[in-house]
Motif scaffolding. Structure first.
Motif, PDB file in Angstrom:
ATOM      1  N   ALA A 184     -30.557 -30.139 -68.872  1.00 32.06           N
ATOM      2  CA  ALA A 184     -30.034 -30.704 -70.100  1.00 32.06           C
ATOM      3  C   ALA A 184     -28.515 -30.528 -70.100  1.00 32.06           C
ATOM      4  N   ASP A 185     -27.812 -31.505 -70.668  1.00 26.14           N
ATOM      5  CA  ASP A 185     -26.353 -31.432 -70.700  1.00 26.14           C
ATOM      6  C   ASP A 185     -25.867 -30.163 -71.383  1.00 26.14           C
ATOM      7  N   SER A 186     -26.608 -29.712 -72.379  1.00 27.54           N
ATOM      8  CA  SER A 186     -26.178 -28.561 -73.178  1.00 27.54           C
ATOM      9  C   SER A 186     -26.204 -27.248 -72.400  1.00 27.54           C
ATOM     10  N   VAL A 187     -26.888 -27.208 -71.262  1.00 31.11           N
ATOM     11  CA  VAL A 187     -26.989 -25.955 -70.505  1.00 31.11           C
ATOM     12  C   VAL A 187     -26.342 -26.042 -69.131  1.00 31.11           C
ATOM     13  N   LYS A 188     -25.847 -27.203 -68.756  1.00 31.63           N
ATOM     14  CA  LYS A 188     -25.222 -27.353 -67.446  1.00 31.63           C
ATOM     15  C   LYS A 188     -24.041 -26.393 -67.303  1.00 31.63           C
ATOM     16  N   GLY A 189     -23.981 -25.732 -66.166  1.00 36.14           N
ATOM     17  CA  GLY A 189     -22.917 -24.780 -65.907  1.00 36.14           C
ATOM     18  C   GLY A 189     -23.207 -23.383 -66.422  1.00 36.14           C
ATOM     19  N   ARG A 190     -24.232 -23.230 -67.243  1.00 39.42           N
ATOM     20  CA  ARG A 190     -24.594 -21.904 -67.785  1.00 39.42           C
ATOM     21  C   ARG A 190     -25.957 -21.426 -67.291  1.00 39.42           C
ATOM     22  N   PHE A 191     -26.878 -22.350 -67.110  1.00 41.22           N
ATOM     23  CA  PHE A 191     -28.241 -22.008 -66.689  1.00 41.22           C
ATOM     24  C   PHE A 191     -28.463 -22.461 -65.253  1.00 41.22           C
TER      25      PHE A 191
END
Length: 118
Positions: free
Chosen positions: A60-67
């Motif tokens: 999901a765009d909202s978690v890209k780079g974090r998850f």
């Protein structure tokens, strides 16, 4: 039938990390996609990330780079590493598996609560 058991949820502060695990058991042949969905209160269940048996991933765009998501095919397990958690990541996280066949079958875990709050 496939049984999915999640672990690793909990309460953390913003900016902290959590790692979710999901193990599949039962008739685990031909599971080609495993992943995680989440559902916050009053919202629809949404895809967080998934990974195919070949290692292709989608986030999901909202978690890209974090998850990040990883999978151990030999152990029929999938993992979600969640970094830099935000209050808006608070939700019940559900493990998902899709089994190929005619028809294909979807399986769900019971969910694990992730709460991000100061």
């Amino acid at each position: 039938q496939v049984r999915l058991v999640e672990s690793g949820g909990g309460l953390v502060q913003p900016g902290e990390s959590l790692r979710l695990s999901c193990a599949a058991s039962g008739s685990v042949f031909n599971i080609y996609v495993m992943g995680w969905y989440r559902q916050a209160p009053g919202k629809q269940r949404e895809l967080v990330a998934h990974i195919t048996s070949g290692g292709s991933t989608n986030f999901a765009d909202s978690v890209k780079g974090r998850f990040t998501i990883s999978r151990d095919n030999a152990k029929n397990s999938v993992f979600l590493q969640m970094n830099s958690l935000k209050p808006e990541d608070t939700a019940v996280y559900y493990c998902h598996a899709r089994q190929s066949g005619s028809p294909q079958r979807d399986y769900w875990g019971q969910g694990t609560q992730v709460t991000v709050s100061s």
